[in-house]
Design a protein around this motif. Structure first.
Motif, mmCIF file in Angstrom:
data_model
loop_
_atom_site.group_PDB
_atom_site.id
_atom_site.type_symbol
_atom_site.label_atom_id
_atom_site.label_comp_id
_atom_site.label_asym_id
_atom_site.label_seq_id
_atom_site.Cartn_x
_atom_site.Cartn_y
_atom_site.Cartn_z
ATOM 1 N N GLU A 64 -4.981 -13.136 1.398
ATOM 2 C CA GLU A 64 -3.999 -13.892 1.568
ATOM 3 C C GLU A 64 -3.356 -13.760 3.127
ATOM 4 O OE1 GLU A 64 -1.085 -13.481 -1.449
ATOM 5 O OE2 GLU A 64 -1.940 -15.039 -3.010
ATOM 6 N N ALA A 65 -3.037 -12.509 3.564
ATOM 7 C CA ALA A 65 -2.899 -12.349 4.826
ATOM 8 C C ALA A 65 -3.673 -12.677 5.820
ATOM 9 C CB ALA A 65 -2.527 -10.699 4.816
ATOM 10 N N ILE A 66 -4.985 -12.585 5.577
ATOM 11 C CA ILE A 66 -6.028 -12.938 6.444
ATOM 12 C C ILE A 66 -6.093 -14.522 6.735
ATOM 13 C CG2 ILE A 66 -8.710 -13.222 6.622
ATOM 14 C CD1 ILE A 66 -8.856 -10.308 5.373
ATOM 15 N N GLU A 67 -6.015 -15.245 5.581
ATOM 16 C CA GLU A 67 -5.959 -16.577 5.569
ATOM 17 C C GLU A 67 -4.878 -17.056 6.250
ATOM 18 O OE1 GLU A 67 -6.209 -17.830 1.468
ATOM 19 O OE2 GLU A 67 -8.311 -17.207 1.295
ATOM 20 N N LYS A 68 -3.521 -16.393 6.151
ATOM 21 C CA LYS A 68 -2.118 -16.996 7.038
ATOM 22 C C LYS A 68 -2.629 -16.737 8.284
ATOM 23 C CE LYS A 68 1.052 -16.207 3.004
ATOM 24 N NZ LYS A 68 2.150 -15.366 2.866
ATOM 25 N N ILE A 76 0.806 -1.163 -0.021
ATOM 26 C CA ILE A 76 0.129 0.094 -0.065
ATOM 27 C C ILE A 76 0.667 1.109 0.075
ATOM 28 C CG2 ILE A 76 -1.539 1.442 1.675
ATOM 29 C CD1 ILE A 76 -2.862 -1.230 2.322
ATOM 30 N N GLN A 77 2.101 1.190 0.729
ATOM 31 C CA GLN A 77 2.820 2.169 0.914
ATOM 32 C C GLN A 77 3.555 2.738 -0.270
ATOM 33 O OE1 GLN A 77 5.547 1.706 4.323
ATOM 34 N NE2 GLN A 77 3.771 1.668 5.511
ATOM 35 N N ASN A 78 3.820 1.293 -1.071
ATOM 36 C CA ASN A 78 4.713 1.859 -2.248
ATOM 37 C C ASN A 78 3.812 2.121 -3.477
ATOM 38 O OD1 ASN A 78 7.053 0.752 -1.155
ATOM 39 N ND2 ASN A 78 6.716 -1.364 -1.639
ATOM 40 N N GLY A 79 2.305 1.921 -3.435
ATOM 41 C CA GLY A 79 1.597 2.264 -4.317
ATOM 42 C C GLY A 79 1.612 1.687 -5.741
ATOM 43 N N GLU A 80 2.254 0.462 -6.006
ATOM 44 C CA GLU A 80 2.552 -0.253 -7.147
ATOM 45 C C GLU A 80 1.291 -1.076 -7.391
ATOM 46 O OE1 GLU A 80 6.533 -1.919 -7.039
ATOM 47 O OE2 GLU A 80 7.423 0.118 -6.838
ATOM 48 N N PRO A 81 1.005 -2.029 -6.678
ATOM 49 C CA PRO A 81 -0.025 -2.969 -7.177
ATOM 50 C C PRO A 81 -1.288 -2.389 -7.248
ATOM 51 C CG PRO A 81 0.923 -3.721 -4.932
ATOM 52 C CD PRO A 81 1.433 -2.343 -5.237
ATOM 53 N N THR A 82 -2.059 -3.082 -8.122
ATOM 54 C CA THR A 82 -3.224 -2.774 -8.736
ATOM 55 C C THR A 82 -4.306 -2.747 -7.235
ATOM 56 O OG1 THR A 82 -3.850 -4.711 -9.307
ATOM 57 C CG2 THR A 82 -2.928 -2.955 -10.968
ATOM 58 N N LEU A 118 -3.982 -5.619 -4.637
ATOM 59 C CA LEU A 118 -3.694 -5.685 -3.095
ATOM 60 C C LEU A 118 -4.958 -6.439 -2.285
ATOM 61 C CD1 LEU A 118 -3.273 -1.725 -3.058
ATOM 62 C CD2 LEU A 118 -1.780 -3.370 -2.243
ATOM 63 N N GLU A 119 -6.361 -6.378 -2.998
ATOM 64 C CA GLU A 119 -7.163 -7.162 -2.168
ATOM 65 C C GLU A 119 -6.771 -8.742 -2.067
ATOM 66 O OE1 GLU A 119 -10.320 -7.886 -0.301
ATOM 67 O OE2 GLU A 119 -9.856 -5.780 -0.958
ATOM 68 N N LYS A 120 -6.197 -9.099 -3.293
ATOM 69 C CA LYS A 120 -5.557 -10.412 -3.211
ATOM 70 C C LYS A 120 -4.625 -10.862 -1.937
ATOM 71 C CE LYS A 120 -3.228 -14.117 -5.786
ATOM 72 N NZ LYS A 120 -2.808 -14.552 -7.046
ATOM 73 N N MET A 121 -3.523 -9.788 -1.967
ATOM 74 C CA MET A 121 -2.489 -9.814 -0.783
ATOM 75 C C MET A 121 -3.277 -9.636 0.566
ATOM 76 S SD MET A 121 0.134 -7.372 -2.342
ATOM 77 C CE MET A 121 1.478 -8.020 -0.963
ATOM 78 N N LYS A 122 -4.346 -8.939 0.606
ATOM 79 C CA LYS A 122 -4.988 -8.733 2.158
ATOM 80 C C LYS A 122 -5.633 -10.111 2.337
ATOM 81 C CE LYS A 122 -8.641 -6.154 4.468
ATOM 82 N NZ LYS A 122 -9.450 -4.940 4.372
#
Length: 364
Positions: A280-284, A264-270, A274-278
């Protein structure tokens, strides 16, 4: 115990405390080093003594079972507590601890043949415990146990002097059958406790744990993770080394969400990435939480129950089943104490070891 971070540490709120004194909350700052178990014991024992001097009953609520069991039993800390780590981390560092009982026993024979002769080949718990002492302390477990026996001999003399001829202590405990049986015990109860284990069925527990993660996110978990990360960056920029393998830095939900926050800070991903990364973090985080819950249950079965049984105190552990809660409020008058054997067949009680099957009691 950490100052701030009420969401990440699931801290009881001021409203929930209902003006009842709660101790050791907000005791550690983020820029403090993590407490060792010895530090915790020093503070906790002093507080317990103060409460009892006032004629009040201290209630220990937890938490990390290694800490609570260290408080309940004298001489529980055989290894250098600064090197203690969760079981799964120890297995990564020393793969032999994840091996079969047979392979662990062969390794124990190599490093300490005297101790290896003591244990039955199928006693996985004791064989592993002996290897843990060797790996973490660098001392033969047989030597450590001999040192402990000397301490327990001194304890037993004082204990027998404190107890009456009828074998009952002033605080209600029961005297061992003889002095040798006290000496042979791996740990001695420091208090005369009543232990309540709040238990839920696996399906119920998993559902609650998954909901808990989502609730923590709704309450602002990511803000706390970000604050922790910024604190870490500040300390490292100031040249202060931070041990991220202990304390708050291994709290579930911290490392899992760092990649997402940095993205989020880097602002690079779409937004889709970002939603996919979030997710994945929730599932982990949910997976790690469920693993931790299973480890807690395993600790009670393989560490606490045997230690209580060794002290003739298995009846001090009560399994508080989740179905006693009605309208969110447990009422003692509604509880019926059942024998453990009956409770197991009726409620699938988690206390299953044959050695303590007739001693443990469950509420239903």
């Amino acid at each position: 115990m950490y100052k701030g971070l009420p969401i990440a540490t699931n801290k009881i709120s001021l409203e929930e405390r209902k003006s009842i004194p709660h101790h050791l909350l907000d005791s550690i700052r983020l820029d403090d080093g993590p407490w060792t178990v010895s530090q915790f014991l020093h503070r906790a024992n002093n507080i317990i003594d103060e409460i009892r001097l006032k004629g009040r009953l201290p209630i220990l609520v937890g938490g990390t079972h290694y800490y609570t069991q260290s408080l309940l039993f004298e001489d529980f800390l055989l290894e250098d507590d600064s090197s203690h780590m969760p079981a799964e981390e120890m297995e990564v560092k020393w793969p032999i601890l994840a091996a079969s009982s047979e392979d662990m026993l062969e390794e124990l024979k190599r490093v300490d043949p005297v101790m290896a002769k003591t244990w039955h080949p199928n006693d996985n718990r004791k064989i592993r415990r002996s290897l843990e002492i060797w790996l973490t302390k660098g001392q033969k477990p047989s030597e450590v146990y001999e040192e402990q026996k000397e301490k327990q001999k001194q304890h037993s003399v004082a204990d027998i002097a404190r107890r009456g001829n009828d074998g009952i202590s002033q605080d209600g405990g029961c005297m061992a059958e003889d002095q040798d049986s006290v000496v042979d015990r791996p740990n001695v109860l420091q208090y005369d406790p009543l232990i309540l284990w709040t238990h839920a069925s696996p399906a119920t527990l998993q559902s609650r744990l998954n909901r808990r993660i989502q609730t923590m996110l709704d309450q602002g978990l990511l803000s706390e993770v970000e604050a922790m990360y910024q604190s870490l960056q500040s300390q490292e920029s100031a040249g202060k080394g931070v041990d991220q393998s202990r304390g708050i830095w291994v709290a579930i939900g911290y490392k899992e969400f760092i990649p997402y926050l940095l993205a989020i800070q880097n602002g690079e991903p779409t937004q889709k990435q970002l939603e996919k990364m979030k997710q994945e973090a929730i599932e982990k985080t949910q997976i790690r939480t469920r693993q931790y819950a299973r480890n807690q249950i395993r600790w009670i079965r393989t560490q606490l129950l045997p230690a209580l049984s060794d002290n003739g105190a298995a009846k001090r552990l009560f399994c508080w089943m989740d179905r006693i809660f009605r309208s969110g409020q447990p009422t003692l008058r509604r509880l019926r104490i059942a024998s453990h054997q009956h409770s197991c067949s009726a409620l699938s009680c988690p206390i299953h070891e044959r050695s303590v099957q007739r001693q443990a009691i469950c509420f239903r």
